[in-house]
Design a protein around this motif. Structure first.
Motif, PDB file in Angstrom:
ATOM      1  N   GLN A  22       0.778  -1.158  -0.013  1.00  0.00           N
ATOM      2  CA  GLN A  22       0.455  -0.140   0.478  1.00  0.00           C
ATOM      3  C   GLN A  22       1.115   1.311   0.209  1.00  0.00           C
ATOM      4  O   GLN A  22       0.465   2.165  -0.108  1.00  0.00           O
ATOM      5  CB  GLN A  22      -0.754  -0.047   0.992  1.00  0.00           C
ATOM      6  CG  GLN A  22      -1.531  -1.455   0.797  1.00  0.00           C
ATOM      7  CD  GLN A  22      -2.608  -1.385   2.545  1.00  0.00           C
ATOM      8  OE1 GLN A  22      -4.354  -0.031   2.544  1.00  0.00           O
ATOM      9  NE2 GLN A  22      -2.195  -2.036   3.135  1.00  0.00           N
ATOM     10  N   ARG A  23       2.209   1.458   0.897  1.00  0.00           N
ATOM     11  CA  ARG A  23       3.059   2.135   0.128  1.00  0.00           C
ATOM     12  C   ARG A  23       4.484   2.062  -0.595  1.00  0.00           C
ATOM     13  O   ARG A  23       4.655   0.886  -0.544  1.00  0.00           O
ATOM     14  CB  ARG A  23       3.463   2.379   1.267  1.00  0.00           C
ATOM     15  CG  ARG A  23       4.549   3.796   1.576  1.00  0.00           C
ATOM     16  CD  ARG A  23       5.260   4.393   2.807  1.00  0.00           C
ATOM     17  NE  ARG A  23       6.114   5.114   2.740  1.00  0.00           N
ATOM     18  CZ  ARG A  23       7.823   4.946   2.741  1.00  0.00           C
ATOM     19  NH1 ARG A  23       8.203   3.636   2.112  1.00  0.00           N
ATOM     20  NH2 ARG A  23       8.531   5.641   2.457  1.00  0.00           N
ATOM     21  N   ILE A  24       4.361   3.010  -2.016  1.00  0.00           N
ATOM     22  CA  ILE A  24       5.444   2.599  -3.129  1.00  0.00           C
ATOM     23  C   ILE A  24       6.645   3.269  -3.025  1.00  0.00           C
ATOM     24  O   ILE A  24       5.609   4.728  -3.102  1.00  0.00           O
ATOM     25  CB  ILE A  24       5.052   1.760  -4.352  1.00  0.00           C
ATOM     26  CG1 ILE A  24       4.151   1.084  -3.655  1.00  0.00           C
ATOM     27  CG2 ILE A  24       6.108   1.349  -4.823  1.00  0.00           C
ATOM     28  CD1 ILE A  24       3.959   0.321  -5.213  1.00  0.00           C
ATOM     29  N   VAL A  25       7.954   3.569  -3.080  1.00  0.00           N
ATOM     30  CA  VAL A  25       8.904   4.926  -3.099  1.00  0.00           C
ATOM     31  C   VAL A  25       9.513   4.873  -4.058  1.00  0.00           C
ATOM     32  O   VAL A  25      10.129   2.868  -4.227  1.00  0.00           O
ATOM     33  CB  VAL A  25       9.190   4.670  -1.366  1.00  0.00           C
ATOM     34  CG1 VAL A  25      10.650   6.051  -2.144  1.00  0.00           C
ATOM     35  CG2 VAL A  25       9.127   4.949  -0.311  1.00  0.00           C
ATOM     36  N   LEU A  26       9.600   5.316  -5.282  1.00  0.00           N
ATOM     37  CA  LEU A  26      10.339   5.396  -6.448  1.00  0.00           C
ATOM     38  C   LEU A  26      11.873   5.914  -6.356  1.00  0.00           C
ATOM     39  O   LEU A  26      11.998   7.199  -5.594  1.00  0.00           O
ATOM     40  CB  LEU A  26       9.763   5.736  -7.528  1.00  0.00           C
ATOM     41  CG  LEU A  26       8.046   5.315  -8.048  1.00  0.00           C
ATOM     42  CD1 LEU A  26       7.648   5.587  -9.036  1.00  0.00           C
ATOM     43  CD2 LEU A  26       8.453   2.892  -8.542  1.00  0.00           C
ATOM     44  N   GLY A  27      12.907   5.478  -6.847  1.00  0.00           N
ATOM     45  CA  GLY A  27      13.977   6.704  -6.634  1.00  0.00           C
ATOM     46  C   GLY A  27      14.843   5.591  -6.867  1.00  0.00           C
ATOM     47  O   GLY A  27      15.002   4.401  -7.990  1.00  0.00           O
ATOM     48  N   LYS A  28      16.482   5.606  -6.497  1.00  0.00           N
ATOM     49  CA  LYS A  28      17.408   4.785  -7.119  1.00  0.00           C
ATOM     50  C   LYS A  28      18.546   4.494  -5.687  1.00  0.00           C
ATOM     51  O   LYS A  28      17.669   5.130  -4.481  1.00  0.00           O
ATOM     52  CB  LYS A  28      18.114   5.768  -7.807  1.00  0.00           C
ATOM     53  CG  LYS A  28      17.498   6.423  -9.659  1.00  0.00           C
ATOM     54  CD  LYS A  28      17.484   4.794 -10.351  1.00  0.00           C
ATOM     55  CE  LYS A  28      18.764   4.804 -10.926  1.00  0.00           C
ATOM     56  NZ  LYS A  28      19.385   3.808 -11.890  1.00  0.00           N
ATOM     57  N   CYS A  29      19.023   3.569  -5.562  1.00  0.00           N
ATOM     58  CA  CYS A  29      19.584   2.976  -4.273  1.00  0.00           C
ATOM     59  C   CYS A  29      21.282   2.629  -4.916  1.00  0.00           C
ATOM     60  O   CYS A  29      20.958   1.909  -5.814  1.00  0.00           O
ATOM     61  CB  CYS A  29      18.868   2.240  -4.105  1.00  0.00           C
ATOM     62  SG  CYS A  29      18.695   1.148  -4.208  1.00  0.00           S
ATOM     63  N   LEU A  30      22.100   2.812  -3.776  1.00  0.00           N
ATOM     64  CA  LEU A  30      23.425   1.939  -4.096  1.00  0.00           C
ATOM     65  C   LEU A  30      23.404   1.429  -3.224  1.00  0.00           C
ATOM     66  O   LEU A  30      22.930   2.084  -1.558  1.00  0.00           O
ATOM     67  CB  LEU A  30      24.777   3.076  -4.135  1.00  0.00           C
ATOM     68  CG  LEU A  30      24.447   4.387  -6.050  1.00  0.00           C
ATOM     69  CD1 LEU A  30      25.292   5.111  -5.475  1.00  0.00           C
ATOM     70  CD2 LEU A  30      23.942   3.075  -7.037  1.00  0.00           C
ATOM     71  N   LYS A  31      24.907   0.355  -2.348  1.00  0.00           N
ATOM     72  CA  LYS A  31      24.885  -0.275  -1.804  1.00  0.00           C
ATOM     73  C   LYS A  31      26.524  -1.011  -2.110  1.00  0.00           C
ATOM     74  O   LYS A  31      27.802  -0.601  -2.889  1.00  0.00           O
ATOM     75  CB  LYS A  31      24.310  -1.148  -1.718  1.00  0.00           C
ATOM     76  CG  LYS A  31      23.948  -2.427  -2.695  1.00  0.00           C
ATOM     77  CD  LYS A  31      22.842  -3.753  -2.599  1.00  0.00           C
ATOM     78  CE  LYS A  31      23.398  -4.990  -3.864  1.00  0.00           C
ATOM     79  NZ  LYS A  31      21.855  -5.585  -3.659  1.00  0.00           N
ATOM     80  N   ASN A  32      27.183  -1.654  -1.094  1.00  0.00           N
ATOM     81  CA  ASN A  32      27.904  -1.887  -1.241  1.00  0.00           C
ATOM     82  C   ASN A  32      28.345  -2.013   1.220  1.00  0.00           C
ATOM     83  O   ASN A  32      27.490  -2.121   1.383  1.00  0.00           O
ATOM     84  CB  ASN A  32      29.305  -0.693  -1.124  1.00  0.00           C
ATOM     85  CG  ASN A  32      31.043  -1.485  -1.043  1.00  0.00           C
ATOM     86  OD1 ASN A  32      30.748  -2.401  -1.358  1.00  0.00           O
ATOM     87  ND2 ASN A  32      31.501  -0.512  -1.697  1.00  0.00           N
ATOM     88  N   VAL A  33      28.618  -3.675   0.543  1.00  0.00           N
ATOM     89  CA  VAL A  33      29.582  -4.640   1.459  1.00  0.00           C
ATOM     90  C   VAL A  33      31.011  -4.090   2.111  1.00  0.00           C
ATOM     91  O   VAL A  33      31.868  -4.964   1.515  1.00  0.00           O
ATOM     92  CB  VAL A  33      29.457  -6.334   2.081  1.00  0.00           C
ATOM     93  CG1 VAL A  33      28.958  -6.208   2.927  1.00  0.00           C
ATOM     94  CG2 VAL A  33      27.919  -5.555   0.925  1.00  0.00           C
ATOM     95  N   VAL A  34      31.339  -3.914   3.384  1.00  0.00           N
ATOM     96  CA  VAL A  34      33.008  -3.883   3.178  1.00  0.00           C
ATOM     97  C   VAL A  34      32.873  -4.428   4.931  1.00  0.00           C
ATOM     98  O   VAL A  34      32.211  -4.540   5.654  1.00  0.00           O
ATOM     99  CB  VAL A  34      33.626  -2.206   3.080  1.00  0.00           C
ATOM    100  CG1 VAL A  34      33.762  -1.580   1.511  1.00  0.00           C
ATOM    101  CG2 VAL A  34      32.855  -1.681   4.280  1.00  0.00           C
ATOM    102  N   PRO A  35      34.615  -4.710   4.389  1.00  0.00           N
ATOM    103  CA  PRO A  35      34.854  -5.199   6.341  1.00  0.00           C
ATOM    104  C   PRO A  35      34.592  -4.359   7.237  1.00  0.00           C
ATOM    105  O   PRO A  35      35.309  -3.228   6.969  1.00  0.00           O
ATOM    106  CB  PRO A  35      35.891  -6.137   6.061  1.00  0.00           C
ATOM    107  CG  PRO A  35      36.636  -6.595   4.914  1.00  0.00           C
ATOM    108  CD  PRO A  35      35.380  -5.214   4.078  1.00  0.00           C
ATOM    109  N   ASN A  36      34.522  -4.932   8.749  1.00  0.00           N
ATOM    110  CA  ASN A  36      34.625  -3.692   9.805  1.00  0.00           C
ATOM    111  C   ASN A  36      35.369  -4.515  11.247  1.00  0.00           C
ATOM    112  O   ASN A  36      34.471  -4.637  11.693  1.00  0.00           O
ATOM    113  CB  ASN A  36      32.750  -3.916  10.034  1.00  0.00           C
ATOM    114  CG  ASN A  36      32.543  -2.292  11.547  1.00  0.00           C
ATOM    115  OD1 ASN A  36      34.159  -2.255  11.292  1.00  0.00           O
ATOM    116  ND2 ASN A  36      31.669  -3.185  11.985  1.00  0.00           N
ATOM    117  N   PRO A  37      35.813  -4.071  10.700  1.00  0.00           N
ATOM    118  CA  PRO A  37      37.144  -4.688  12.281  1.00  0.00           C
ATOM    119  C   PRO A  37      37.122  -3.927  13.442  1.00  0.00           C
ATOM    120  O   PRO A  37      37.434  -4.742  13.914  1.00  0.00           O
ATOM    121  CB  PRO A  37      38.932  -4.748  11.463  1.00  0.00           C
ATOM    122  CG  PRO A  37      38.365  -3.221  10.619  1.00  0.00           C
ATOM    123  CD  PRO A  37      37.454  -3.475   9.863  1.00  0.00           C
ATOM    124  N   SER A  38      36.555  -3.488  13.597  1.00  0.00           N
ATOM    125  CA  SER A  38      35.879  -1.831  14.252  1.00  0.00           C
ATOM    126  C   SER A  38      34.864  -2.687  15.654  1.00  0.00           C
ATOM    127  O   SER A  38      34.337  -3.919  15.120  1.00  0.00           O
ATOM    128  CB  SER A  38      36.350  -1.308  14.130  1.00  0.00           C
ATOM    129  OG  SER A  38      35.362   0.257  13.730  1.00  0.00           O
TER     130      SER A  38
END
Length: 294
Positions: A63-79
């Protein structure tokens, strides 16, 4: 959004352009969709038919749709864990955040690399290639149907004991001279479980219940069961001129069969009560039921 999961930072950048709100009061299913639903509801294997339909058309309606664009990434987090969300339209602020996380590029959902320095151009070009980046307030797809079809589907989806099917079988092949009769009753539609109960009575040709006979049911399998018939009193009625009325009680989700003519808004409850058998007594009255009859 930045979320830490098992030692990795999951970075998600969303550019939201439009939000679409859908009110089901103004959403109408197509005639084609209503027709295939009706055909499924009229099927003996309605649950399987409905599953096939929703696998094709979808199970949920957002019942709710959002149009747009997205970007992502996955990186190690040693901290230590970093988990936070920032709502901003400032590209420079996003770039500063990526600098702090030592991230030089992001990925589109299709795997295209967008360099950090190209974020300005990426945002400016979003109007040409909008995508669905969010949808929520989901309801089952069948909730957009008319009330009558919705209620029928609700009846099928309830995991309650129901009258799965009923039938009347003639006893013409029985020999009236026998004291005990075994009648095999085969089902037109095979079940997918033998976890069910059968109840019934011996009836006359004009469908009146006959007290002169009693019947038990046993040896259930996927394709049918046996009726065991005995005389409860001396009678001149020929059992071969009688019929047996039977009904199967079970859960549609287990049996995968549910006759359309037996789907009513009826709650079925049954119980098993131990009794002490007495010599020469065939009838037992005054049993205390756990569920009151009305």
């Amino acid at each position: 959004n930045v979320k830490d999961y098992e030692g990795y930072n999951h970075i998600l950048v969303k550019y939201k352009k439009y939000e679409i709100l859908l009110n089901t009061d103004y959403v109408k299913p197509t005639k084609e969709f209503e027709q295939v639903i009706e055909e499924a509801l009229n099927s003996m294997r309605s649950l399987k038919a409905l599953q096939d339909i929703f696998n094709e058309y979808g199970h949920l309606f957002p019942q709710r749709i959002v149009l747009g664009k997205c970007l992502k990434n996955v990186v190690p987090n040693p901290s230590s864990s970093n988990a936070f969300s920032i709502a901003t339209n400032d590209v420079n602020e996003i770039i500063n955040l990526l600098n702090n996380l030592n991230i030089s590029s992001l990925l589109t959902p299709k795997g295209k690399i967008i360099e950090k320095k190209d974020l300005h151009n990426w945002i400016q070009n979003t109007d040409n290639h909008l995508e669905i980046i969010e949808f929520d307030n989901n309801i089952p797809l069948y909730k957009i149907l008319k009330v009558e079809q919705r209620e029928k589907i609700d009846d099928i989806l309830r995991d309650n004991s129901s009258v799965i099917m009923t039938g009347i079988t003639d006893l013409k092949d029985l020999n009236n001279n026998n004291v005990e009769h075994y009648k095999r009753i085969n089902l037109n539609s095979s079940l997918e479980s033998d976890d069910y109960e059968v109840f019934g009575s011996i009836i006359s040709e004009n469908n009146s219940k006959l007290e002169e006979f009693y019947v038990n049911f046993a040896l259930f399998d996927f394709n049918g069961f046996y009726a065991i018939i005995k005389k409860s009193k001396e009678t001149n009625i020929d059992v071969a001129n009688c019929n047996i009325f039977w009904m199967i009680i079970g859960k549609p989700s287990k049996l995968s069969v549910f006759s359309p003519i037996n789907r009513r808004n009826i709650i079925v409850k049954y119980c098993k009560i131990p009794i002490t058998l007495k010599p020469k007594q065939l009838n037992y009255h005054g049993l205390n039921l756990e569920v009151p009859l009305s």
